[in-house]
Design a protein around this motif. Structure first.
Motif, mmCIF file in Angstrom:
data_model
loop_
_atom_site.group_PDB
_atom_site.id
_atom_site.type_symbol
_atom_site.label_atom_id
_atom_site.label_comp_id
_atom_site.label_asym_id
_atom_site.label_seq_id
_atom_site.Cartn_x
_atom_site.Cartn_y
_atom_site.Cartn_z
ATOM 1 N N ARG A 26 0.829 -1.212 0.000
ATOM 2 C CA ARG A 26 0.000 0.000 0.000
ATOM 3 C C ARG A 26 0.860 1.258 0.000
ATOM 4 N NH1 ARG A 26 -3.847 -3.373 2.996
ATOM 5 N NH2 ARG A 26 -3.053 -2.728 5.019
ATOM 6 N N LEU A 27 1.956 1.219 0.726
ATOM 7 C CA LEU A 27 2.869 2.358 0.739
ATOM 8 C C LEU A 27 3.454 2.581 -0.653
ATOM 9 C CD1 LEU A 27 4.002 4.497 2.616
ATOM 10 C CD2 LEU A 27 5.802 2.890 3.245
ATOM 11 N N GLN A 28 3.829 1.511 -1.325
ATOM 12 C CA GLN A 28 4.347 1.614 -2.694
ATOM 13 C C GLN A 28 3.270 2.108 -3.654
ATOM 14 O OE1 GLN A 28 5.829 -2.504 -2.862
ATOM 15 N NE2 GLN A 28 7.774 -1.614 -3.575
ATOM 16 N N LEU A 29 2.056 1.619 -3.501
ATOM 17 C CA LEU A 29 0.961 2.063 -4.368
ATOM 18 C C LEU A 29 0.706 3.555 -4.202
ATOM 19 C CD1 LEU A 29 -1.550 -0.896 -4.026
ATOM 20 C CD2 LEU A 29 -0.527 -0.076 -6.158
ATOM 21 N N LEU A 30 0.683 4.024 -2.969
ATOM 22 C CA LEU A 30 0.460 5.442 -2.722
ATOM 23 C C LEU A 30 1.564 6.274 -3.387
ATOM 24 C CD1 LEU A 30 -1.454 7.387 -1.074
ATOM 25 C CD2 LEU A 30 0.384 7.418 0.603
ATOM 26 N N ALA A 31 2.808 5.830 -3.246
ATOM 27 C CA ALA A 31 3.931 6.543 -3.863
ATOM 28 C C ALA A 31 3.833 6.523 -5.381
ATOM 29 C CB ALA A 31 5.252 5.930 -3.402
ATOM 30 N N ARG A 32 3.422 5.396 -5.952
ATOM 31 C CA ARG A 32 3.287 5.308 -7.412
ATOM 32 C C ARG A 32 2.175 6.211 -7.931
ATOM 33 N NH1 ARG A 32 6.088 1.693 -10.302
ATOM 34 N NH2 ARG A 32 7.301 0.173 -9.135
ATOM 35 N N VAL A 33 1.063 6.247 -7.217
ATOM 36 C CA VAL A 33 -0.033 7.132 -7.638
ATOM 37 C C VAL A 33 0.435 8.581 -7.564
ATOM 38 C CG1 VAL A 33 -2.334 7.984 -7.052
ATOM 39 C CG2 VAL A 33 -1.884 5.530 -7.013
ATOM 40 N N ALA A 34 1.085 8.950 -6.468
ATOM 41 C CA ALA A 34 1.534 10.333 -6.281
ATOM 42 C C ALA A 34 2.529 10.758 -7.346
ATOM 43 C CB ALA A 34 2.155 10.493 -4.896
ATOM 44 N N SER A 35 3.370 9.832 -7.802
ATOM 45 C CA SER A 35 4.408 10.192 -8.769
ATOM 46 C C SER A 35 4.000 9.930 -10.214
ATOM 47 C CB SER A 35 5.691 9.427 -8.456
ATOM 48 O OG SER A 35 5.504 8.033 -8.639
ATOM 49 N N HIS A 36 2.809 9.393 -10.420
ATOM 50 C CA HIS A 36 2.352 9.084 -11.773
ATOM 51 C C HIS A 36 2.061 10.371 -12.541
ATOM 52 C CE1 HIS A 36 0.099 6.930 -14.929
ATOM 53 N NE2 HIS A 36 0.823 5.897 -14.520
#
Length: 100
Positions: A26-36
């Motif tokens: 979930r932490l990785q997903l949040l970071a990926r969404v934020a940086s997309h």
């Protein structure tokens, strides 16, 4: 400057956010969404970055959405996610003020 102690409802809210972020995926997903690109990402873009099934990725995104960390919008058959910046900023401020 004296700070008021955290209230019970505040502690419950922060705890729910931290629980949602405590999972590495979930932490990785949040970071990926934020940086997309554009600040939002489709579940179809996110699933390929993990060795997990699409339903598992969707589950993690649902947890992040329910906690208030991600907003979502449906477009056709796909769901797009965007970080709720105000929620994340508030959490960061609260954490940084706790150490002050």
């Amino acid at each position: 400057m004296t700070r008021e102690p955290m209230s019970g409802p505040q502690a419950e809210r922060v705890s729910a956010l931290l629980k949602a972020l405590a999972d590495p995926v979930r932490l990785q997903l949040l970071a990926r969404v934020a940086s997309h690109e554009g600040g939002e990402a489709c579940v179809c873009d996110l699933a390929e970055a993990f060795e997990l099934s699409q339903p598992t990725i969707s589950h993690h995104l649902k947890v992040l959405h329910r906690s208030g960390l991600l907003a979502r919008s449906k477009r056709g058959v796909w769901v797009y996610y965007k970080v709720e910046s105000e929620v994340l900023d508030s959490l960061g401020k609260l954490i940084s003020s706790a150490g002050a």
